[in-house]
Motif scaffolding. Structure first.
Motif, mmCIF file in Angstrom:
data_model
loop_
_atom_site.group_PDB
_atom_site.id
_atom_site.type_symbol
_atom_site.label_atom_id
_atom_site.label_comp_id
_atom_site.label_asym_id
_atom_site.label_seq_id
_atom_site.Cartn_x
_atom_site.Cartn_y
_atom_site.Cartn_z
ATOM 1 N N ALA A 11 -8.790 22.985 14.591
ATOM 2 C CA ALA A 11 -8.436 23.842 15.735
ATOM 3 C C ALA A 11 -9.499 24.932 15.839
ATOM 4 C CB ALA A 11 -7.053 24.447 15.529
ATOM 5 N N ASP A 12 -10.357 24.786 16.850
ATOM 6 C CA ASP A 12 -11.506 25.697 17.036
ATOM 7 C C ASP A 12 -11.023 26.895 17.866
ATOM 8 O OD1 ASP A 12 -14.080 26.684 17.240
ATOM 9 O OD2 ASP A 12 -14.778 25.143 18.626
ATOM 10 N N VAL A 13 -10.208 27.752 17.221
ATOM 11 C CA VAL A 13 -9.534 28.832 17.952
ATOM 12 C C VAL A 13 -10.327 30.149 17.948
ATOM 13 C CG1 VAL A 13 -7.180 27.958 17.797
ATOM 14 C CG2 VAL A 13 -8.141 29.217 15.861
ATOM 15 N N LYS A 14 -11.257 30.272 17.020
ATOM 16 C CA LYS A 14 -12.141 31.447 16.949
ATOM 17 C C LYS A 14 -11.388 32.771 17.100
ATOM 18 C CE LYS A 14 -16.321 29.164 18.779
ATOM 19 N NZ LYS A 14 -15.865 27.917 19.417
ATOM 20 N N PHE A 15 -10.390 32.990 16.250
ATOM 21 C CA PHE A 15 -9.635 34.249 16.326
ATOM 22 C C PHE A 15 -10.522 35.449 16.032
ATOM 23 C CE2 PHE A 15 -5.681 31.755 14.797
ATOM 24 C CZ PHE A 15 -5.286 31.495 16.095
ATOM 25 N N HIS A 16 -10.289 36.539 16.747
ATOM 26 C CA HIS A 16 -11.032 37.796 16.534
ATOM 27 C C HIS A 16 -10.143 38.925 17.055
ATOM 28 C CE1 HIS A 16 -15.156 40.061 17.047
ATOM 29 N NE2 HIS A 16 -14.237 40.778 16.425
ATOM 30 N N ASP A 17 -9.433 39.605 16.149
ATOM 31 C CA ASP A 17 -8.503 40.669 16.555
ATOM 32 C C ASP A 17 -8.216 41.522 15.322
ATOM 33 O OD1 ASP A 17 -6.469 42.147 17.926
ATOM 34 O OD2 ASP A 17 -6.028 40.410 19.165
ATOM 35 N N ILE A 18 -7.277 42.438 15.416
ATOM 36 C CA ILE A 18 -6.969 43.239 14.228
ATOM 37 C C ILE A 18 -6.329 42.338 13.158
ATOM 38 C CG2 ILE A 18 -6.765 45.425 15.475
ATOM 39 C CD1 ILE A 18 -3.700 45.088 15.312
ATOM 40 N N PRO A 19 -6.474 42.711 11.876
ATOM 41 C CA PRO A 19 -6.021 41.824 10.791
ATOM 42 C C PRO A 19 -4.575 41.362 10.936
ATOM 43 C CG PRO A 19 -7.370 43.588 9.876
ATOM 44 C CD PRO A 19 -7.204 43.901 11.344
ATOM 45 N N ASN A 20 -3.675 42.250 11.305
ATOM 46 C CA ASN A 20 -2.265 41.878 11.392
ATOM 47 C C ASN A 20 -2.032 40.786 12.434
ATOM 48 O OD1 ASN A 20 0.590 42.416 10.735
ATOM 49 N ND2 ASN A 20 0.675 43.120 12.872
ATOM 50 N N THR A 21 -2.720 40.916 13.564
ATOM 51 C CA THR A 21 -2.555 39.928 14.639
ATOM 52 C C THR A 21 -3.169 38.587 14.242
ATOM 53 O OG1 THR A 21 -2.576 41.686 16.263
ATOM 54 C CG2 THR A 21 -3.103 39.487 17.074
ATOM 55 N N VAL A 22 -4.339 38.637 13.619
ATOM 56 C CA VAL A 22 -5.000 37.391 13.209
ATOM 57 C C VAL A 22 -4.184 36.705 12.104
ATOM 58 C CG1 VAL A 22 -7.074 36.457 12.089
ATOM 59 C CG2 VAL A 22 -7.273 38.017 14.029
ATOM 60 N N ALA A 23 -3.593 37.493 11.214
ATOM 61 C CA ALA A 23 -2.751 36.905 10.163
ATOM 62 C C ALA A 23 -1.570 36.170 10.794
ATOM 63 C CB ALA A 23 -2.254 37.989 9.213
ATOM 64 N N GLY A 24 -0.938 36.784 11.786
ATOM 65 C CA GLY A 24 0.211 36.149 12.453
ATOM 66 C C GLY A 24 -0.204 34.868 13.157
ATOM 67 N N ALA A 25 -1.312 34.932 13.875
ATOM 68 C CA ALA A 25 -1.777 33.748 14.607
ATOM 69 C C ALA A 25 -2.183 32.638 13.629
ATOM 70 C CB ALA A 25 -2.960 34.126 15.496
ATOM 71 N N SER A 26 -2.753 33.015 12.491
ATOM 72 C CA SER A 26 -3.173 32.021 11.494
ATOM 73 C C SER A 26 -1.957 31.288 10.922
ATOM 74 C CB SER A 26 -3.944 32.697 10.354
ATOM 75 O OG SER A 26 -5.116 33.315 10.860
ATOM 76 N N THR A 27 -0.874 32.027 10.698
ATOM 77 C CA THR A 27 0.349 31.397 10.199
ATOM 78 C C THR A 27 0.858 30.370 11.214
ATOM 79 O OG1 THR A 27 0.916 33.426 9.047
ATOM 80 C CG2 THR A 27 2.705 31.873 9.397
ATOM 81 N N VAL A 28 0.798 30.729 12.488
ATOM 82 C CA VAL A 28 1.270 29.811 13.534
ATOM 83 C C VAL A 28 0.402 28.550 13.568
ATOM 84 C CG1 VAL A 28 1.572 29.509 16.018
ATOM 85 C CG2 VAL A 28 2.270 31.652 14.933
ATOM 86 N N ILE A 29 -0.919 28.732 13.516
ATOM 87 C CA ILE A 29 -1.835 27.583 13.580
ATOM 88 C C ILE A 29 -1.630 26.680 12.361
ATOM 89 C CG2 ILE A 29 -4.289 26.977 13.297
ATOM 90 C CD1 ILE A 29 -3.682 27.515 16.140
ATOM 91 N N ALA A 30 -1.483 27.284 11.172
ATOM 92 C CA ALA A 30 -1.259 26.476 9.965
ATOM 93 C C ALA A 30 0.021 25.653 10.113
ATOM 94 C CB ALA A 30 -1.179 27.381 8.738
ATOM 95 N N GLY A 31 1.024 26.237 10.754
ATOM 96 C CA GLY A 31 2.297 25.549 10.941
ATOM 97 C C GLY A 31 2.210 24.336 11.864
ATOM 98 N N LEU A 32 1.129 24.231 12.614
ATOM 99 C CA LEU A 32 0.956 23.065 13.491
ATOM 100 C C LEU A 32 0.424 21.856 12.733
ATOM 101 C CD1 LEU A 32 -0.642 24.797 16.641
ATOM 102 C CD2 LEU A 32 1.766 24.261 16.187
ATOM 103 N N GLY A 33 0.024 22.072 11.480
ATOM 104 C CA GLY A 33 -0.432 20.941 10.667
ATOM 105 C C GLY A 33 -1.912 20.631 10.798
ATOM 106 N N VAL A 34 -2.688 21.591 11.313
ATOM 107 C CA VAL A 34 -4.128 21.320 11.422
ATOM 108 C C VAL A 34 -4.789 21.381 10.036
ATOM 109 C CG1 VAL A 34 -4.174 22.255 13.765
ATOM 110 C CG2 VAL A 34 -4.894 23.707 11.855
ATOM 111 N N ALA A 35 -5.910 20.684 9.902
ATOM 112 C CA ALA A 35 -6.606 20.640 8.610
ATOM 113 C C ALA A 35 -7.600 21.783 8.464
ATOM 114 C CB ALA A 35 -7.335 19.311 8.464
ATOM 115 N N ILE A 36 -8.114 22.267 9.603
ATOM 116 C CA ILE A 36 -9.149 23.308 9.601
ATOM 117 C C ILE A 36 -8.925 24.189 10.833
ATOM 118 C CG2 ILE A 36 -11.651 23.766 9.570
ATOM 119 C CD1 ILE A 36 -12.110 20.791 8.981
#
Ligand code: C5P
Length: 235
Positions: A60-85
């Motif tokens: 998932a080429d999502v290229k997150f760039h935001d404050i740490p708390n927001t990126v942490a939340g979005a990363s948890t969501v993306i991981a939950g989708l089952g992506v490998a990278i």
């Protein structure tokens, strides 16, 4: 950190049926699939799950760039989708990258987390206009080192930057390389390209290939020809 088949196909389309059809057609010949901002913005997380269900590793080429708390939340969501990278922008800084890495640490299997150093679309004038002075290559080296120090698994970089990245981050750091064009295929908007075998020889772990596979009449044949060019077993 090598994938047996390093080719990940970029499914750059806002049309889910087209993406799934393409993915099924090339599945026997490639190592993974990539979905990016166009796909995700148009089709949402459920569509990412559908691509994951195909059974190949998904980047998932999502290229997150935001404050740490927001990126942490979005990363948890993306991981939950089952992506490998998935990935973030290294220029978001160490705290942001560490927050993303910490957010996905409990997942098994944990997705690989990578960072974009400098967008390959930016030349030195464009970098300078953002306040970034000095050679682009130095910025790539700085950000690759910061990515590694922040506990991430690797970077997305141009094939021409592989030597720079390896120098600062070592042989086990995952390198994901777009801008790949088999000999004789259309460049499109890519400029400083390498062929699949050149990029592999230069040390790329994953090759992101879009239009040379997806924008030709027979995507399966194109993917198979690339597997053959790379000398992969079974083709
Ligand atoms: O069609 P093509 O092979 O040029 O597709 C390359 C893919 O890699 C696209 O999805 C593009 O967004 C992505 N990419 C890139 N250059 C970067 C980062 C990502 O071409 N620096």
């Amino acid at each position: 950190m090598r994938f047996p088949n390093p080719v990940f196909v970029a499914l750059d389309t806002p049309n889910l049926s087209r993406a799934l059809e393409l993915a099924q057609a090339v599945k026997p010949y490639v190592g993974g699939l990539k979905v990016g901002l166009e796909f995700i913005s148009a089709l949402g997380p459920e569509a990412v799950r559908r691509v994951v269900e195909i059974g190949l590793p998904v980047f998932a080429d999502v290229k997150f760039h935001d404050i740490p708390n927001t990126v942490a939340g979005a990363s948890t969501v993306i991981a939950g989708l089952g992506v490998a990278i998935f990935n973030v922008h290294a220029s978001g800084g160490e705290a942001m990258m560490r927050a993303a890495a910490a957010a996905i640490a409990p997942w098994t299997p944990r997705p690989l987390l990578t960072a974009v150093t400098v967008l390959t679309s930016m030349d030195e004038a464009a970098l300078e206009a953002t306040g970034q002075k000095g050679p682009a290559r130095d910025q790539v080296a700085r950000l690759a080192a910061l990515t590694k120090a922040s506990g991430l698994d690797g970077v997305v970089c141009s094939a021409h930057e592989l030597a720079t990245v390896r120098k600062v981050a070592g042989p086990d750091f995952l390198t994901i390389v777009p801008g790949i064009r088999p000999a004789g295929t259309a460049l499109g908007d890519q400029r400083r390209v390498m062929t699949p075998s050149e990029a592999r020889a230069a040390g790329a772990d994953i090759l992101i290939i879009g239009r040379p596979i997806t924008a030709v009449p027979d995507p399966a044949a194109a993917a198979k020809a690339i597997a053959q060019e790379l000398g992969l077993a079974g083709f």
